[in-house]
Design an enzyme around this catalytic site. Structure first.
Site, mmCIF file in Angstrom:
data_model
loop_
_atom_site.group_PDB
_atom_site.id
_atom_site.type_symbol
_atom_site.label_atom_id
_atom_site.label_comp_id
_atom_site.label_asym_id
_atom_site.label_seq_id
_atom_site.Cartn_x
_atom_site.Cartn_y
_atom_site.Cartn_z
ATOM 1 C CG ASP A 9 -11.223 3.786 -5.798
ATOM 2 O OD1 ASP A 9 -10.466 4.667 -5.283
ATOM 3 O OD2 ASP A 9 -11.206 3.772 -7.434
ATOM 4 C CG HIS A 49 -8.463 2.247 -2.901
ATOM 5 N ND1 HIS A 49 -8.230 2.892 -4.655
ATOM 6 C CD2 HIS A 49 -8.214 0.973 -2.758
ATOM 7 C CE1 HIS A 49 -8.427 2.015 -4.957
ATOM 8 N NE2 HIS A 49 -8.016 0.710 -4.235
#
Length: 455
Positions: free
Chosen positions: A268, A302
């Site tokens: 993430d 991310h």
């Protein structure tokens, strides 16, 4: 930004080897009691270095105390087991909102002078906790998961695998917004649905993370919250690319922090600045500020450097220099939404190298809204203090050799809202300067509902 110094912890030069307290190498016998005994002995004598020697050491949760350095020698692997009795539920927070969580594998609360050092590895055994989305797997990998657990749910982006029946039941109860998940007693039957962050420091000061590898966390990897004087140096922070909520560093409402020479490869956001979410968070006026980040490398993630989306107490006076982002979804990412409030300002990024960025090299968005965890309701009436702002942000010497968008800035059309309370009318994204930069992207820029942006 004014100059500032980050103070290092001061820990006595004494060693307490866990083998001397009966710890057994091999990864099959739990050493929870033995490691606790070593930490307690060191603490009773004023602190020191608790040494994890080479080997595989299985343990339950560890609580660091003041004046303790948890030191992993070269070849040491500290791996956390997963037993319900060792991970009690308690009222904590996640993504800036109060909620129930399981106890973190490593915690420290109201502690001073704490460290995790050495060239060994800490492994959170996150595969025993995390859900996995099918679209991130090959068919062979997905079939292998189904042999471990038959429990799956179907969401808008496909099937999601759950590792246990209790986490599966917890997922379904969350979709039903069951009140059982809001009470510690009734939530217990779903205990491993409430995945913990791996390393959680809360209201601590003088923290050092140096040289160590932190990997495979149940949720976020490293989460200092309401801390001061945080140093992260030459560490290696890792999670599988498919790790759900597998952030690297989430620095929340902290002051005086330095992150340098550290490598991130996560599932993430990688290097993320946060400060709580919403009106309740703003009651505690503790921004994230005075942060220096340099010479870090991010591989998968991310976002490489990220602010938000929980930024309601404010993020300011942050400098990011000489970092490299290779293959992240987004390079530089600022995200928030109506309802957050708060101001992100006085941020400088200088000398950022990026390549093979999947989406935006740089993005500022006020439209970041998650699904079932969101408490904000869509409305045309908004309180002035619920309007977030990004302003006075400078990016220079930025190089990107491939992205979908060079710059995307998506503000808020305030004329579409009835604003209650005093608001200065200034655009929510304003005074953003990108200079002396070379960005190669399919689309140069997209700017909507913003103030002054120089690109």
């Amino acid at each position: 930004m004014k100059d500032f110094a980050v103070e290092l912890p001061k820990i006595p030069d004494r060693e307490y080897n866990i083998k001397d307290f009966g710890a057994v190498n091999g990864g099959t016998k739990s050493n929870t009691k033995e490691i606790h005994a070593a930490i307690s002995a060191a603490s009773a004598e004023g602190g020191g270095k608790v040494v994890i020697p080479a080997g595989i050491w299985l343990t339950g949760p560890i609580e660091l105390q003041s004046n303790i350095d948890l030191h992993l020698e070269n070849g040491a692997v500290l791996v956390f087991d997963k037993k319900e009795e060792e991970y009690p539920l308690y009222m904590s927070d996640f993504e800036g909102m109060e909620c129930i969580r399981a106890k973190s594998p490593i915690t420290a609360e109201n502690a001073s002078n704490i460290a995790i050092t050495g060239t060994g590895t800490i492994d959170g055994n996150g595969q025993l906790w995390r859900p996995i989305k099918q679209f991130k797997m090959t068919q062979r990998q997905w079939d292998a998961l189904l042999k471990k657990s038959e429990y799956t749910v179907t969401e808008k982006d496909g099937q999601i695998w759950l590792p246990t029946k209790s986490s599966f039941d917890g997922w379904n109860m969350s979709k039903q917004k069951s009140p059982e998940l809001e009470n510690l007693d009734t939530a217990q039957k779903y205990w491993d649905f409430f995945r913990p962050v791996m390393v959680r420091f809360y209201k601590c000061d003088h923290i050092l993370i140096e040289n160590v590898t932190l990997q495979n966390s149940p949720a976020w990897n490293l989460h200092p919250c309401f801390c001061q004087n945080v140093t992260i140096k030459n560490a290696n922070i890792r999670n599988p690319y498919y790790a759900q909520n597998g952030d690297g560093l989430d620095l929340e409402s902290c002051q005086y922090a330095e992150i340098t020479g550290t490598t991130f490869d996560v599932g993430d956001d990688a290097i993320c600045m946060k400060s709580g979410k919403g009106e309740k968070a703003r009651e505690i006026k503790v921004p994230t500020e005075y942060v220096r980040i340099s010479d870090c490398t991010v591989y998968h993630g991310h976002g490489g450097f990220v602010v938000g989306s929980e930024m309601s107490r404010g993020v300011r006076n942050v400098e990011v220099k000489n970092c490299t982002f290779i293959g992240t979804d987004v390079g530089i990412r600022f995200k928030s939404a109506i309802g957050r409030g708060g101001v992100v300002e006085d941020i400088t990024l200088d000398g950022i190298q990026m390549m093979d960025i999947e989406k935006e090299a740089i993005i500022f968005t006020m439209g970041y809204v998650l699904d079932y965890r969101e408490s904000e309701q869509k409305s045309t009436v908004v309180k002035a203090e619920d309007i977030p702002h990004f302003r006075n942000i400078t990016l220079k010497n930025i190089t990107c050799s491939g992205a979908e968008f060079g710059l995307k800035a998506e503000g808020i059309d305030l004329s579409a809202f009835e604003i209650v309370g005093e608001h200065d009318g200034q655009p929510v994204i304003d005074n953003i300067v990108v200079e002396d930069s070379m960005i190669v992207a399919k689309v140069e820029k997209k700017i909507v509902n913003c103030g002054k942006i120089v690109f």
